[in-house]
Design a protein around this motif. Structure first.
Motif, PDB file in Angstrom:
ATOM      1  N   TRP A 102       0.144  -1.082   0.308  1.00  0.00           N
ATOM      2  CA  TRP A 102      -0.043   0.443   0.005  1.00  0.00           C
ATOM      3  C   TRP A 102       0.834   1.340   0.025  1.00  0.00           C
ATOM      4  O   TRP A 102       0.218   2.162  -0.601  1.00  0.00           O
ATOM      5  N   GLN A 103       1.848   0.903   0.735  1.00  0.00           N
ATOM      6  CA  GLN A 103       3.145   2.420   0.741  1.00  0.00           C
ATOM      7  C   GLN A 103       3.613   2.941  -0.873  1.00  0.00           C
ATOM      8  O   GLN A 103       3.117   3.314  -1.619  1.00  0.00           O
ATOM      9  N   MET A 104       3.701   1.202  -1.561  1.00  0.00           N
ATOM     10  CA  MET A 104       4.025   1.898  -2.532  1.00  0.00           C
ATOM     11  C   MET A 104       3.209   2.149  -3.703  1.00  0.00           C
ATOM     12  O   MET A 104       3.435   2.786  -5.065  1.00  0.00           O
ATOM     13  N   ALA A 105       1.672   1.903  -3.673  1.00  0.00           N
ATOM     14  CA  ALA A 105       0.153   2.788  -3.806  1.00  0.00           C
ATOM     15  C   ALA A 105       0.445   3.660  -3.914  1.00  0.00           C
ATOM     16  O   ALA A 105      -0.165   4.597  -4.054  1.00  0.00           O
ATOM     17  N   GLY A 106       0.997   4.260  -2.594  1.00  0.00           N
ATOM     18  CA  GLY A 106       0.888   5.712  -1.756  1.00  0.00           C
ATOM     19  C   GLY A 106      -0.891   5.457  -1.523  1.00  0.00           C
ATOM     20  O   GLY A 106      -0.851   7.082  -1.277  1.00  0.00           O
ATOM     21  N   ASP A 107      -1.263   4.792  -0.948  1.00  0.00           N
ATOM     22  CA  ASP A 107      -2.784   4.661  -0.532  1.00  0.00           C
ATOM     23  C   ASP A 107      -2.147   4.843   0.778  1.00  0.00           C
ATOM     24  O   ASP A 107      -2.383   3.488   1.493  1.00  0.00           O
ATOM     25  N   VAL A 108      -2.363   6.127   2.283  1.00  0.00           N
ATOM     26  CA  VAL A 108      -1.494   6.168   2.941  1.00  0.00           C
ATOM     27  C   VAL A 108      -2.832   5.547   4.133  1.00  0.00           C
ATOM     28  O   VAL A 108      -2.313   4.841   5.260  1.00  0.00           O
ATOM     29  N   GLU A 109      -4.086   6.037   3.381  1.00  0.00           N
ATOM     30  CA  GLU A 109      -4.912   5.217   4.637  1.00  0.00           C
ATOM     31  C   GLU A 109      -5.373   3.618   4.617  1.00  0.00           C
ATOM     32  O   GLU A 109      -5.275   2.975   5.764  1.00  0.00           O
ATOM     33  N   ALA A 110      -5.075   3.266   3.388  1.00  0.00           N
ATOM     34  CA  ALA A 110      -5.219   1.351   3.016  1.00  0.00           C
ATOM     35  C   ALA A 110      -3.990   0.750   4.608  1.00  0.00           C
ATOM     36  O   ALA A 110      -4.227  -0.386   4.893  1.00  0.00           O
ATOM     37  N   ALA A 111      -2.691   1.788   4.142  1.00  0.00           N
ATOM     38  CA  ALA A 111      -1.343   1.543   4.788  1.00  0.00           C
ATOM     39  C   ALA A 111      -2.159   1.093   6.464  1.00  0.00           C
ATOM     40  O   ALA A 111      -1.495   0.439   7.588  1.00  0.00           O
ATOM     41  N   ARG A 112      -2.525   2.093   6.682  1.00  0.00           N
ATOM     42  CA  ARG A 112      -2.662   2.434   8.472  1.00  0.00           C
ATOM     43  C   ARG A 112      -3.674   1.214   8.745  1.00  0.00           C
ATOM     44  O   ARG A 112      -3.753   0.835   9.467  1.00  0.00           O
ATOM     45  N   VAL A 113      -4.923   0.929   8.113  1.00  0.00           N
ATOM     46  CA  VAL A 113      -5.313  -0.243   8.114  1.00  0.00           C
ATOM     47  C   VAL A 113      -4.772  -1.488   8.096  1.00  0.00           C
ATOM     48  O   VAL A 113      -5.345  -2.247   9.106  1.00  0.00           O
ATOM     49  N   ALA A 114      -4.212  -1.676   6.591  1.00  0.00           N
ATOM     50  CA  ALA A 114      -2.657  -2.545   7.356  1.00  0.00           C
ATOM     51  C   ALA A 114      -2.111  -2.934   8.374  1.00  0.00           C
ATOM     52  O   ALA A 114      -1.698  -4.228   9.007  1.00  0.00           O
TER      53      ALA A 114
END
Length: 926
Positions: free
Chosen positions: A338-350
């Motif tokens: 998700w960090q590679m994808a630039g999705d900060v919120e998804a990375a937090r949920v992960a």
């Protein structure tokens, strides 16, 4: 640009990627190589690895010298047979030695073109003195070297057809299948590889055949992918059977293993992703390579920019294998995706999902060092994130779960206390601040301690809590703060406040201090001493200090007995005795809880000296026996229980002694006595049989078969029809044990057989017992059948013999119906022997005396006509048994069928078998 591999993903690859960088296998070992990274644009263009056969053992003498002599013989001879034999030997020397001896590759191609006509001439004349299978093989090689590939395949197929037992057949089959694969005949190639796997190919070529079969199935399209998946997974099972092999896979198999992972990931990605993996792996035994397969699929999606699909693969693995050590790395990998994808919120949920999954002590402890560091980093990130957003509850939860797993525990607990304070949870905030101040020292420990004191002072105004408890807490906090941090200007007001509040409230510990002061005063009156001892006893007993409480109660008892006027009421002495007995009883309980058996038992027995015959004294005696049981002091416990039963026969607790005695006898290795206790109890029980059956089980455990069998027979005589599978198994088990003990064997076998046949409940054991019984009964019936001689009048004895045969057949077919394949070989053999015996006895039967020679001859011809179908039936059944070798393997009953067939049809079955070894040849055109 392809995304960078994370640390977690690098771990999941284990040593397989590094293994691919290792140098080529040593000379003289079986190997193959892989050409990766050269696939086409479509699935159809994807290519399998390139297989190359190499040589094997070294000769005992110099290969170069021997090759030189055979090369000279080849060049000097004019005889085709001699030249062909010399060429064959040159090839064998080169293959066995692994050295480049004899003709060079360029020379060899020209020589084979030169001698190809000699091969054809020798084959046509049939005059070759060596092995024709080797000749055909060399011809195939000659055609291949001269570019005549179809003729090469034709010769290989001719070798397979004419010499199916030749050791060269496996390689021939492999090369034919390779030709089909190269020509795009993938279905034919699959059939060829499968035929090789079903044959007797050696392990190395079988492994390559399985690998190429997987590619053949893959090339046929999505409809054949399930078969392809099974082939590649079977290959992985073979080469990576245990976790240790992941770290050091076989050098010769590394490329093939890596290619198998690659194509499995491709098929999953092009079908239903992780759901395809879940479906393909369902029903298979757990394999150590499964995490790598999921990782390759996730990598494939991430490489193509499909981060959401890659994360879905990781989550699917974690859901399917939550206890696998790789689950943590897969979920951490999702954060990085998700960090590679630039999705900060998804990375937090992960991160949140990762922390939740491994929050329990058991799951966290199972993580390795890097995985634990991930968990701590994610927890701190989430705690700070929620703290900054003033989501106090979530922030406090994360801080508290992180605190004891972090190096800066005190600092984190202070933050947790602050978050709890902000949300009004004072008790939790107080606990966090006190731990941060006194248990886990940190730079702000003083602030943590004073924050705890501030909370306690604020609680004094809350009248829902007893004032004495609030004062005790605050006094303790003040003393603790002073001892830890020394003088502080803020303490003056706190101590002045405490002095005023203690004056208004009473406290047990303060009362204890005053009582001690009273007792220390020499001039205290008996009444004052009596009161002081009562206070001391009650406080000590309330605190659980039972030895001190006993001492105080004894002092009070002595005073009230010596000076009755000190008593407050007439029953003071009785009350003190009750409390004294209770204090002793509690000491016994405490000692028992601490595992101090001797002390506990002594204290339990002391109770009776204070209040003999009382309820508490009887209970103490009973608890003494229970304490001995818990301490596994079996014989002493048995003695105490028996004494208790004698001393208190009418007490309600006595009813429990029987079961406890049974337990003690069992645990002390006296099952027969335990059974005897049960049998005694059964005599007065309204429902005795459940107890008797327990006794039977104990007799069985003790090996007391006569007693056990007697109970079995009694129960089976009155037992109702089984109500469920458990009852059926119990009754059948009893019958089987009676059979094994030799009790009423034939009758029990018949009953067991009938009950199993009529039952709707079966288990593997009961079916096997029924099959064994049927086989035993069938064997006995067969013996009775064989013993019946066919004498005149033939009609009578033949009818008896046929009846006996039918009974044996019935039993044998019943055995087969119960045990199936497990007994089919034996059943087929015994049934065939019934027919063979009947045919033999029929032919040997007594000829009626009144027949003349012509009639006798005709009579014997009639017997032969009757016996022939029986022999045919016997041969058919024996032949069926013979045919089972391919599907079920070889066993003693098949062997006996073969012996019978050899006797009945020697021309077909009485043959000698010859085993031949096979050396692999170079696969230059693989």
């Amino acid at each position: 640009m392809a995304p960078m591999k994370s640390t977690a993903r690098l771990k999941l690859r284990t040593c397989l990627l590094m293994a691919a960088l290792v140098s080529a296998p040593a000379l003289g070992q079986e190997s193959f190589r892989v050409e990766l990274g050269r696939d086409g644009e479509t699935l159809g263009d994807m290519r399998p690895v390139f297989l190359k056969f190499e040589s094997r053992p070294l000769p005992a003498i110099s290969p170069a010298e021997v090759a030189r002599r055979y090369q000279k013989l080849f060049e000097s001879s004019d005889e085709p047979e001699v030249r062909i034999d010399a060429l064959n030997r040159l090839n064998n020397i080169r293959d066995r030695s692994g050295q480049e001896v004899g003709f060079s590759a360029e020379q060899e191609a020209g020589i084979y073109e030169e001698v190809l006509e000699s091969y054809e001439d020798i084959l046509a004349r049939g005059s070759f003195s060596g092995r024709l299978d080797e000749l055909l093989y060399q011809m195939a090689k000659a055609h291949a070297l001269t570019g005549q590939h179809q003729q090469s395949i034709d010769r290989l197929e001719q070798l397979i057809g004419l010499y199916p037992k030749s050791p060269l057949v496996p390689e021939a089959r492999f090369r034919v299948a390779e030709a089909d694969f190269s020509a795009g005949r993938y279905r034919e190639a699959e059939a060829g590889y499968r035929q090789l796997l079903d044959g007797d190919g050696k392990q190395d070529i079988a492994s390559k055949a399985r690998y190429m079969m997987g590619w053949s199935q893959f090339k046929q399209g999505a409809g054949a992918w399930d078969r392809s998946v099974e082939s590649f997974m079977a290959l992985l099972d073979q080469h990576l059977p245990e976790p240790e092999r992941l770290k050091s896979p076989p050098a010769e198999s590394r490329d093939m293993i890596e290619d198998s992972f690659r194509i499995l990931a491709v098929m999953a990605a092009r079908s239903d992703n992780a759901r395809s993996l879940d479906r393909w792996l369902a029903g298979r035994n757990p394999a150590p390579w499964v995490p790598i397969l999921y990782d390759r699929l996730a990598d494939l999606h991430a490489h193509e920019g499909g981060y959401q699909q890659a994360v879905a693969v990781n989550e699917a693995f974690a859901a399917a294998y939550p206890d696998n050590a790789a689950a943590s790395d897969m979920l951490a990998q999702s954060v990085e995706f998700w960090q590679m994808a630039g999705d900060v919120e998804a990375a937090r949920v992960a991160r949140s999902d990762y922390v939740a999954r491994f929050a329990s002590d058991a799951r966290y402890t199972a993580l390795n060092g890097n995985q634990k560091a991930n968990w701590r980093d994610y927890s701190r990130f989430l705690a700070d994130y929620h703290y900054a957003g003033k989501r106090w509850s979530q922030s406090a939860d994360y801080y508290e779960s992180l605190a004891l797993r972090a190096d800066n525990t005190g600092e984190i607990l202070h933050l947790a206390g602050d978050a709890r304070l902000q949300m009004g949870r004072l008790d939790q905030a107080l606990a966090n601040f006190e731990k941060a101040a006194y248990t886990y020292s940190h730079d702000r420990s003083v602030e943590s301690a004073w924050a705890a004191i501030s909370i306690l002072r604020d609680r004094l105004g809350n009248r829902s809590e007893p004032v004495t408890e609030a004062l005790a807490s605050l006094s303790s906090a003040e003393q603790r703060y002073t001892n830890a941090f020394g003088p502080d200007a803020r303490l003056s007001a706190l101590r002045a406040d405490l002095a005023n509040r203690w004056l208004e409230a009473g406290d047990g510990q303060q009362a204890l201090l005053y009582a001690r002061a009273t007792l220390d005063w020499p001039q205290a009156s008996p009444r004052e001493q009596y009161a002081a001892w009562l206070v001391t006893a009650r406080v000590r007993q309330g605190d659980g200090d039972y030895p001190q409480a006993e001492a105080a109660w004894r002092q009070a008892l002595q005073l009230v007995q010596a000076t009755p006027e000190v008593a407050e009421s007439r029953d003071d002495e009785q009350k003190i005795q009750n409390q004294l007995a209770t204090a002793i009883y509690r000491q016994a309980e405490t000692a028992a809880g601490a595992g101090k058996t001797a002390l506990a038992v002594a204290n339990f027995q002391r109770v009776e000296t204070i209040l003999p015959g009382s309820e508490i004294a009887i209970k103490a005696r009973f608890d003494a026996a229970n304490t001995l049981l818990k301490a596994a002091d079996w014989q002493t416990a048995i003695n105490e229980l028996r004494r208790f039963r004698l001393d208190f026969p009418e007490d309600a607790l006595t009813a429990e002694t029987s079961e406890k005695l049974v337990y003690a006898y069992q645990q002390s290795g006296q099952p027969v006595k335990a059974a005897g206790e049960l049998m005694a109890a059964a005599g007065s029980a309204p429902e005795p049989w459940p107890i008797k059956l327990r006794a039977a089980a104990l007799y069985h455990e003790a090996g007391a078969e006569p007693e056990r069998n007697d109970l079995y027979q009694q129960w089976l005589a009155v037992a109702p029809e089984p109500a469920d599978a458990k009852d059926h198994l119990q009754q059948q088990t009893m019958r089987q044990r009676l059979i094994e003990s030799g009790v009423d064997v034939s009758n029990q076998q018949n009953i067991l057989l009938a009950r199993e046949d009529a039952s709707e409940w079966h288990s593997e054991e009961t079916l096997q017992w029924a099959a064994d019984a049927a086989l035993a009964l069938g064997s006995g019936a067969a013996e009775r059948f064989a013993a019946i001689a066919l004498t005149a009048p033939l009609e009578t004895t033949l009818a008896r013999k046929q009846q006996a045969m039918e009974q044996a057949q019935t039993y044998l077919l019943q055995a087969e119906s119960f045990a199936g394949e497990d007994v089919q070989s034996e059943v087929l053999y015994r049934r065939a022997e019934l027919y063979r015996t009947l045919a033999s006895d029929l032919m040997a039967s007594e000829v009626p005396a009144e027949l003349n020679d012509m009639e006798t001859m005709q009579y014997q011809m009639l017997l032969e006509e009757e016996a022939f179908p029986l022999e045919e039936r016997a041969m058919a059944l024996h032949a069926r048994n013979h045919q089972r070798i391919t599907g079920q393997g070889y066993d003693q009953w098949i062997a006996r069928s073969l012996e019978a067939l050899a006797g009945m049809h020697p021309g077909r079955y009485q043959r000698e078998l010859r085993w031949m070894s096979w050396n692999m040849e170079g696969n230059d055109d693989a």
